[in-house]
Design an enzyme around this catalytic site. Structure first.
Site, mmCIF file in Angstrom:
data_model
loop_
_atom_site.group_PDB
_atom_site.id
_atom_site.type_symbol
_atom_site.label_atom_id
_atom_site.label_comp_id
_atom_site.label_asym_id
_atom_site.label_seq_id
_atom_site.Cartn_x
_atom_site.Cartn_y
_atom_site.Cartn_z
ATOM 1 N N ASP A 36 0.567 -1.457 -0.155
ATOM 2 C CA ASP A 36 0.212 -0.135 -0.313
ATOM 3 C C ASP A 36 0.682 1.544 -0.122
ATOM 4 O OD1 ASP A 36 -2.579 -1.094 0.068
ATOM 5 O OD2 ASP A 36 -2.596 -0.792 2.202
ATOM 6 N N ASP A 95 -12.879 -4.392 -1.995
ATOM 7 C CA ASP A 95 -13.172 -3.474 -0.996
ATOM 8 C C ASP A 95 -14.899 -4.106 -0.150
ATOM 9 O OD1 ASP A 95 -10.199 -2.533 -1.319
ATOM 10 O OD2 ASP A 95 -11.055 -0.695 -1.385
#
Length: 259
Positions: free
Chosen positions: A11, A130
């Site tokens: 990330d 997500d």
């Protein structure tokens, strides 16, 4: 039987490797290029790179960082964040990625999946999802809802229905991110992973919650995942990829061993 894959996730925010818990409270923890090189040398099967604020900031992905990572590793490389068009996909591929992960924009414009698959092949298009566990209601019969823009916007889309639609539109793989499990190191969301894995024919990568080798064993077996995404467990050097693969191999899971 195909080998199960172990995939470190980078990330990236403002060019730096970052990690949060449940998509919040991110802290910078290092250099993504150095981390990619380290995980490649440890035996990672792939690397996933997410520019985690590109979509919410309505900006393009940081191609310079993508390019630097791609020059460092010689394994499949999947990139996502802020990809809104086939032109964006092409730019990421030219920067060195083998796969493009589409997430928020694909929810808003599902045709993007078809366009990407037509332009580059199904194997290049990963549907990032997500997901948050919510109360069951008519529009969310599975009890799992799709959330976009880094966990900021609830969409009213059912996760299982969206996974099936993504597959039908040409996605070659699904990366299933549990917001509830993300960064907790308390284990993957097995119920969610098994639900999606059992209902689609394309590979499913489980994401969110790995804290010890047993968690990977559970999601690859009980969760029926084809691959396990990992972050905190290697970022904080709790375990190496070699540790994880040795454990899985010793418990009957077929993984690629290279040492």
């Amino acid at each position: 039987m195909l080998s199960k894959r172990i995939i470190p996730c980078l990330d990236v925010r403002d060019g730096k490797l970052t990690k949060g818990i449940k998509f919040k409270g991110n802290i910078d923890i290092g250099d993504p290029v150095e981390a990619a090189r380290e995980y490649y040398e440890q035996g990672a099967d792939e690397i996933v790179f997410y520019d985690i604020t590109a979509s919410s900031d309505a900006r393009n992905i940081m191609l310079d960082v993508v390019r630097r990572v791609a020059e460092t590793i010689f394994i499949p490389f999947s990139v996502g964040g802020g990809i809104r068009s086939v032109e964006d996909m092409r730019a990421v591929i030219l920067a060195g990625a083998e796969k493009i992960s589409v997430n928020s924009e694909a929810v808003k414009n599902p045709a993007l999946i078809e366009e990407g698959a037509k332009a580059f092949g199904n194997q290049c298009v990963v549907l990032g999802m997500d997901v948050k566990k919510v109360a069951i209601r008519p529009e969310i019969p599975s009890g799992y809802e799709i959330v976009i823009h880094g966990g900021r916007i609830y969409t009213g889309r059912d996760a299982l229905q969206w996974a099936k639609e993504g597959e039908s539109r040409g996605a070659g793989e699904i990366c299933l991110n549990s917001i509830d499990a993300d960064g907790t190191q308390e284990g993957y969301e097995i119920e969610l992973t098994r639900l999606v894995s059992s209902q689609v024919r394309i590979p499913v990568i489980a994401s969110g919650g790995a804290g010890k080798p047993e968690h990977l064993l559970d999601v690859l077996n009980e969760g029926q995942a084809d691959a396990a995404l990992i972050a905190s467990i290697v970022h904080y050097r709790t375990h190496t990829i070699q540790d994880l693969k040795t454990y899985l191999n010793g418990h009957g899971v077929k993984v690629r061993m290279q040492w």
